[in-house]
Enzyme design. Structure first.
Site, PDB file in Angstrom:
ATOM      1  N   GLU A 179    -132.003  29.768  92.613  1.00 50.77           N
ATOM      2  CA  GLU A 179    -131.801  29.794  94.067  1.00 50.77           C
ATOM      3  C   GLU A 179    -133.019  29.229  94.800  1.00 50.77           C
ATOM      4  O   GLU A 179    -132.874  28.501  95.780  1.00 50.77           O
ATOM      5  CB  GLU A 179    -131.526  31.226  94.564  1.00 50.77           C
ATOM      6  CG  GLU A 179    -130.253  31.855  94.010  1.00 50.77           C
ATOM      7  CD  GLU A 179    -128.970  31.230  94.550  1.00 50.77           C
ATOM      8  OE1 GLU A 179    -129.051  30.378  95.435  1.00 50.77           O
ATOM      9  OE2 GLU A 179    -127.888  31.601  94.056  1.00 50.77           O
TER      10      GLU A 179
ATOM     11  N   GLU B  82    -117.391  24.668  98.613  1.00 50.11           N
ATOM     12  CA  GLU B  82    -116.965  23.765  97.525  1.00 50.11           C
ATOM     13  C   GLU B  82    -115.701  22.964  97.811  1.00 50.11           C
ATOM     14  O   GLU B  82    -115.591  21.792  97.417  1.00 50.11           O
ATOM     15  CB  GLU B  82    -116.807  24.548  96.212  1.00 50.11           C
ATOM     16  CG  GLU B  82    -118.111  25.071  95.610  1.00 50.11           C
ATOM     17  CD  GLU B  82    -118.656  26.305  96.329  1.00 50.11           C
ATOM     18  OE1 GLU B  82    -117.885  26.943  97.079  1.00 50.11           O
ATOM     19  OE2 GLU B  82    -119.849  26.630  96.133  1.00 50.11           O
TER      20      GLU B  82
ATOM     21  N   ASP C  15    -120.859  25.817  86.469  1.00 45.91           N
ATOM     22  CA  ASP C  15    -120.600  24.742  87.441  1.00 45.91           C
ATOM     23  C   ASP C  15    -121.650  23.641  87.612  1.00 45.91           C
ATOM     24  O   ASP C  15    -121.458  22.505  87.195  1.00 45.91           O
ATOM     25  CB  ASP C  15    -120.240  25.345  88.806  1.00 45.91           C
ATOM     26  CG  ASP C  15    -121.209  26.433  89.315  1.00 45.91           C
ATOM     27  OD1 ASP C  15    -122.242  26.640  88.674  1.00 45.91           O
ATOM     28  OD2 ASP C  15    -120.931  27.034  90.363  1.00 45.91           O
TER      29      ASP C  15
ATOM     30  N   ARG D 123    -132.388  25.831  97.003  1.00 51.36           N
ATOM     31  CA  ARG D 123    -132.454  25.985  98.466  1.00 51.36           C
ATOM     32  C   ARG D 123    -133.820  25.582  99.002  1.00 51.36           C
ATOM     33  O   ARG D 123    -133.916  24.786  99.932  1.00 51.36           O
ATOM     34  CB  ARG D 123    -132.148  27.434  98.847  1.00 51.36           C
ATOM     35  CG  ARG D 123    -130.757  27.847  98.379  1.00 51.36           C
ATOM     36  CD  ARG D 123    -130.311  29.137  99.005  1.00 51.36           C
ATOM     37  NE  ARG D 123    -129.278  29.757  98.191  1.00 51.36           N
ATOM     38  CZ  ARG D 123    -128.341  30.560  98.652  1.00 51.36           C
ATOM     39  NH1 ARG D 123    -128.293  30.869  99.920  1.00 51.36           N
ATOM     40  NH2 ARG D 123    -127.439  31.093  97.838  1.00 51.36           N
TER      41      ARG D 123
HETATM   42  C1  DMJ Z   1    -124.458  27.363  96.773  1.00 49.31           C
HETATM   43  O1  DMJ Z   1    -125.649  28.053  96.843  1.00 49.31           O
HETATM   44  C2  DMJ Z   1    -124.523  26.256  95.777  1.00 49.31           C
HETATM   45  O2  DMJ Z   1    -123.505  25.359  96.017  1.00 49.31           O
HETATM   46  C3  DMJ Z   1    -124.432  26.723  94.356  1.00 49.31           C
HETATM   47  O3  DMJ Z   1    -124.389  25.670  93.436  1.00 49.31           O
HETATM   48  C4  DMJ Z   1    -123.201  27.568  94.170  1.00 49.31           C
HETATM   49  N1  DMJ Z   1    -122.926  28.458  95.201  1.00 49.31           N
HETATM   50  C5  DMJ Z   1    -123.353  28.332  96.548  1.00 49.31           C
HETATM   51  C6  DMJ Z   1    -122.266  28.137  97.561  1.00 49.31           C
HETATM   52  O4  DMJ Z   1    -121.056  28.670  97.265  1.00 49.31           O
END
Ligand code: DMJ
Length: 640
Positions: free
Chosen positions: A265, A529, A395, A269
């Site tokens: 995270e 998404e 993912d 971010r």
């Molecule tokens: C985001 O922080 C990013 O896209 C991450 O890869 C997955 N989830 C959240 C949003 O849903």
């Protein structure tokens, strides 16, 4: 540890009772763990530490200090003579080799002409952002980055094929589309203003109780919504808000915070947000903060395999790998883009080395049916169990493979190979067609399919779309069709709910078709998404349905998620009597609203020829050889 049974010794073992033996063993194992753990607290110079942890040692890093030669010397020096941590700039001999992986010939004539034609609009853009631009020019004075091996923002700008903000800020000529775009901008301003008013400096806004949320994802770091918003505010031309955000970074972003943070995270971010802000504006502040933070993430890689732990303490101490459980594929596999850029900006190869090491291990390890399970031990380097998912836990690992290839200006062949073989395995094992004709990605548990698709997995429409063109020629149309089918299914998950927002997970069994069957899967937390895939599919096909679907989402967000003081997630997308979760996620500002804005903009706003978006929608430039050689052409420099 194994105790052999000795001849003549009773079954209870060497005169000890079973309970005594147990206590003794417990004591002994505690002692061993303690001793090993203590190794991490020893100074790097202690020999014992080097013997046990030599493979995973990190090089100290300092941004922009010390001459390059000094730094190279540092790497050659025997370890005993190293400077204390944090005192030395450590550029390395391997940097040229690593960089050369991503070098390609200069830009095309046509592209340069196009940029020349866009010159007037660029001037206007420059005026509208005059404050920021002049700061960036100061930061990129002719001397800055003169050395061909260090990053020069000026050169970088000249190496872009198109202006990042397009001819007219990406303003669409069609008035209806422009109105929609303005609406999204208003939503961003509303979300931001409320964050600023009620939660300034906290990580997220709680819009119902009108206060800030800190949470435990970012350790002691604060201002997640500020960092996540920088680039969105900038591309929308919300300059007053952008300047407030920048000032906060300057005066209040404290990177020396204790507390366990998620490496993933913080990387996507904070590091991603700061890098994008730097590349868009040229403000050195963002670059320095990004590299400073990147350095603090390095101890996470101190594991026997180099696969990082999921949590990291950004303060002065670290538990090392002793406290680690399994590492998650989507976490350690979602570092590559940012870390390669950290190397580009700092000229320190260590970041690229760390992620290349992860890549190497993943390439080597045996994969069940060619699939990548979600959990891996950072100690043994083996899969911990066989759960495979293109949604949560897996993912963005796949996303970063294709994006690493694209970001390397299509030179990173390993990433390309890994992506397309992973995609083949996914198609062979996970992709399904429902009785109602919807294509979806199931989850795989040791060979058994779980017919469930998470909202998170809906990013894959966009991912497969952007990778379609570089697949085998006979597969290109097929990949584009697959991307469209998945995006269609994800739209269905929205269309089949009362609120027209999609659930966290939807199923394709027991008669369900793209609907959530469990109460616990019915929530929507402002995730991006599905809209992300609309945006990519729009750019790739220009099929107007994607803009219409995006607009449906805007209307639903306005109706169900907008509250008096911000936007909130909802607990059940299937009921019109909404219950709000009181959280305005920072990714709503960085991703959901940015992707919507791009969907209603012309394609030349952050063109895909120049930019890849990290998994938090922070744009990072494609790395061209010409960044460093200077062999590319600014607007006023004639093409040769
Ligand atoms: C985001 O922080 C990013 O896209 C991450 O890869 C997955 N989830 C959240 C949003 O849903």
């Amino acid at each position: 540890m194994v105790f052999r049974k000795l001849p003549g010794v009773s079954a209870s073992g060497m005169g000890l009772r079973l309970s005594q033996k147990f206590v003794f063993l417990l004591f002994l194992s505690g002692l061993v763990t303690l001793c090993f753990g203590a190794l991490f607290f020893l100074p790097d110079s202690v020999r014992l530490k080097r013997i046990f942890l030599s493979k995973t040692e990190t090089q100290p890093v300092t941004v922009g200090s010390g001459s390059e030669n000094d730094a190279r010397e540092h790497l050659k020096r025997p370890k005993d003579q190293e400077h204390p941590r944090g005192m030395t700039s450590a550029k390395g001999e391997t940097s040229t080799k690593l960089k050369s992986l991503s070098r390609k010939p200069p830009v095309s004539h046509e592209a340069t002409e196009e940029r020349l034609a866009g010159g007037k609009a660029q001037e206007d853009l420059t005026l509208s952002r005059s404050k920021t631009e002049s700061a960036s020019e100061r930061a990129t004075s002719p001397d800055h980055g003169a050395n061909s091996d260090t990053f020069s923002y000026k050169k970088f700008k000249r190496c872009l094929l198109k202006h990042p903000l397009g001819r007219d800020n990406g303003k669409p000529s069609d008035p209806k589309t422009n109105e929609r775009r303005e609406k999204v901008k208003e939503m961003m301003k509303f979300a931001w203003d409320n964050y600023k008013r009620y939660a300034w400096g906290k990580n997220e806004l709680r819009p119902l109780t009108r206060n800030g949320h800190i949470g435990n994802m970012f350790g002691g770091l604060r201002g997640a919504s500020v960092i996540d918003s920088l680039d969105t505010l900038y591309i929308m031309g919300l300059m007053e808000e952008y300047n407030d955000a920048k000032e906060w970074v300057q005066t209040s972003l404290d990177l020396n915070s204790n507390g366990e943070a998620s490496l993933f995270e913080v990387n996507i971010r904070y590091v991603g947000g700061l890098l994008s802000a730097y590349y868009l504006t040229g403000e050195e502040l963002f670059k320095n903060k990004a590299v400073e933070l990147g350095e603090k993430l390095l101890p996470a890689f101190n594991t026997p395999t180099g696969i990082p732990r999921g949590v990291i303490n950004l303060g002065s101490w670290s538990w090392g790998w002793a406290s680690a459980g399994s590492s998650i594929l989507a976490e350690f596999g979602t570092l590559h883009l940012e870390f390669v850029h950290l190397t580009e900006l700092s000229s320190n190869p260590i970041y690229t080395e760390k992620v290349m090491n992860i890549r190497k291990l993943l390439n080597k390890i045996e994969k069940p049916h060619g699939l990548y399970p979600n959990f891996l031990s950072p100690v043994s380097g083996n899969w911990v169990q066989h759960h495979v998912s293109i949604g949560g836990l897996g993912d963005s690992f796949y996303e970063y493979l294709i994006k690493s290839y694209l970001m390397s200006d299509k030179t990173d062949d390993d990433a390309k190979k890994m992506y397309y073989s992973a995609l083949e395995a996914i198609e062979a094992n996970l992709v399904q067609k429902s009785p109602g004709g919807l294509t979806y990605m199931a989850e795989w548990r040791g060979g058994i399919l779980d017919h469930k698709m998470g909202h998170l997995a809906c990013f894959s429409g966009g991912m497969i779309g952007i990778g379609a063109d570089d697949g085998a020629p006979e597969k290109r149309q097929h990949y584009l069709d697959l991307a469209a089918e998945i995006t269609h299914t994800c739209h269905e998950s929205y269309a089949r709910s009362a609120t027209k927002l999609g659930p966290e997970a939807f199923r394709f069994d027991g008669g369900a078709e793209a609907t959530a069957t469990r109460l616990s899967d019915r929530y929507y937390i402002l995730r991006p998404e599905v809209i992300e895939s609309y945006m990519y599919m729009w750019r790739l096909t220009h099929d107007p349905k994607y803009r219409e679907w995006g607009w449906e989402a805007v209307e639903a967000l306005e109706e169900h998620c907008r509250v008096e003081s911000g936007f909130s997630g909802i607990r059940d997308v299937y009921t019109m009597t909404v219950s709000h979760d009181n959280m305005q996620q920072s990714f709503f500002l960085s991703e959901t609203l940015k992707y919507l804005y791009l969907l209603f903009s012309d394609d030349d706003l952050l063109p895909l020829e120049d930019w890849v978006f990290n998994t938090e929608a922070h744009p990072l430039p494609i790395i061209r050889k010409s960044f460093f050689s200077g062999e590319c052409y600014g607007l006023s420099i004639p093409f040769q």
